[in-house]
Design a protein around this motif. Structure first.
Motif, PDB file in Angstrom:
ATOM      1  N   THR A 132       0.972  -1.376  -0.053  1.00  0.00           N
ATOM      2  CA  THR A 132       0.022  -0.130   0.171  1.00  0.00           C
ATOM      3  C   THR A 132       0.820   1.248  -0.115  1.00  0.00           C
ATOM      4  O   THR A 132       1.719   1.528   1.054  1.00  0.00           O
ATOM      5  N   LEU A 133       0.655   2.091  -1.044  1.00  0.00           N
ATOM      6  CA  LEU A 133       1.481   3.436  -0.941  1.00  0.00           C
ATOM      7  C   LEU A 133       0.570   4.547  -0.735  1.00  0.00           C
ATOM      8  O   LEU A 133      -0.427   4.771  -1.299  1.00  0.00           O
ATOM      9  N   ALA A 134       0.873   5.260   0.499  1.00  0.00           N
ATOM     10  CA  ALA A 134       0.117   6.300   1.013  1.00  0.00           C
ATOM     11  C   ALA A 134       1.003   7.798   0.601  1.00  0.00           C
ATOM     12  O   ALA A 134       2.030   7.889   1.149  1.00  0.00           O
ATOM     13  N   HIS A 135       0.390   8.477  -0.561  1.00  0.00           N
ATOM     14  CA  HIS A 135       1.128   9.658  -0.704  1.00  0.00           C
ATOM     15  C   HIS A 135       0.320  11.083  -0.082  1.00  0.00           C
ATOM     16  O   HIS A 135      -0.747  11.034  -0.492  1.00  0.00           O
ATOM     17  N   TYR A 136       1.055  11.773   0.589  1.00  0.00           N
ATOM     18  CA  TYR A 136       0.543  12.957   1.219  1.00  0.00           C
ATOM     19  C   TYR A 136       1.102  14.251   0.506  1.00  0.00           C
ATOM     20  O   TYR A 136       2.233  14.710   0.609  1.00  0.00           O
ATOM     21  N   ASP A 137       0.175  14.846  -0.443  1.00  0.00           N
ATOM     22  CA  ASP A 137       0.710  15.929  -1.262  1.00  0.00           C
ATOM     23  C   ASP A 137       0.832  17.184  -0.791  1.00  0.00           C
ATOM     24  O   ASP A 137       1.277  18.200  -1.267  1.00  0.00           O
TER      25      ASP A 137
END
Length: 313
Positions: free
Chosen positions: A270-275
């Motif tokens: 799971t990749l969680a990206h916080y922009d």
């Protein structure tokens, strides 16, 4: 999306501070620890420091328990460092939040840092501490069948290489890996994020190179998968991974590249990206809403993979 205004304010307030690479490591460590004690600390059921055996002598660990029951998942946690700074004290708040959100026992590890303890001291200490945790988990409420590794930044490197080493050594068995904005590759060729986010976003490209160069005393080690795990020829057979990246982080691209390689190798990832976040933002859990959201998401991911066999001590 723009950088979160709270983080931008912190960057603006620290604009006059000397670059990391211009400060002696001992003074830099003292500064980080002095800042860390100012953060509010959530209460957990029990916190205990221990000294455990390691390959170079004793290793300090700090054990956090969510309650005094038995049968919890147990996570060995490796603090971020740029391979040079920080400690279990600087990451005390983060580990307390991780303990509460995950319901797991956390074993935070003070692995060796450069320049006093260059590569491979950190990976050796990390693997030894994880092996010790597997052998002793039941003594502090943990379930060795639910052993996990986690870390942020260079600490995430330690988590990855521990998982690789455990796979290749036939144990200990690791159930999951939590990788928060990981360092995965020596920057021989600069990824776009080093150019886009290498200045003005917190961690700088020059500071990261400084850390790498203190850590790797032999240039040949830059390609060693135990230092640059993105270069490992085979990532199959590693435990499920939860990878966090941040848009305003020079490590963004290598974190995403590693998540992609895990997926391609058949590892559930799971990749969680916080922009709107930058490097290190999880360290503001309890003070920054987005950090709290990210920590809650980590806890939910873990909850789907763990079973707490609660029994009174």
């Amino acid at each position: 999306m723009a950088l979160h205004p709270q983080l931008q304010a912190i960057l603006d307030s620290s604009a006059g501070m000397p670059p990391m690479q211009n400060v002696p490591p001992a003074a830099l460590r003292a500064s980080f620890e002095a800042q860390a004690v100012k953060a509010p600390r959530p209460e957990v059921a029990h916190v205990e420091d221990r000294m455990i055996p390691g390959p170079r002598g004793e290793i300090r660990v700090r054990i956090y328990r969510p309650d005094m029951d038995q049968g919890h998942a147990v996570i060995t946690y490796f603090h971020g460092s740029a391979f040079v700074v920080c400690s279990i004290d600087t990451h005390d708040v983060l580990c307390r939040h991780l303990c509460l959100q995950s319901g797991a026992v956390i074993v935070s590890v003070d692995y060796g840092l450069a320049p006093e303890a260059p590569f491979p001291a950190g990976p050796d200490d990390s693997f030894a501490a994880t092996s010790w945790t597997a052998a002793h988990a039941t003594s502090f409420g943990g379930d060795p069948a639910q052993l996990m590794v986690a870390g942020d930044s260079a600490g995430a490197t330690m988590a990855i290489v521990t998982a690789l080493r455990a796979r290749d050594a036939g144990g200990p068995t690791i159930a999951a890996q939590l990788l928060f904005y990981p360092v995965t590759d020596y920057p021989d060729m600069l990824p776009a994020s080093y150019i886009e986010r290498g200045e003005g976003c917190g961690l700088t490209a020059s500071a990261m190179r400084w850390g790498w160069d203190l850590y790797l005393t032999d240039p040949a080690d830059r390609a060693n998968p135990m230092a640059s795990p993105l270069r490992a020829p085979d990532l199959s057979g590693l435990p499920p991974a939860y990878v966090i990246t941040a848009e305003y982080d020079l490590l963004r691209d290598e974190g995403q590249a590693f998540a992609g390689r895990l997926t391609a190798a058949g590892v559930a990832t799971t990749l969680a990206h916080y922009d709107d976040m930058n490097h290190g933002f999880l360290g503001m859990a309890g003070s920054l809403d987005r950090a709290d959201e990210a920590m809650a998401a980590v806890g939910a991911w873990l909850a789907a993979r763990t079973i707490t066999q609660r029994s009174p001590r």
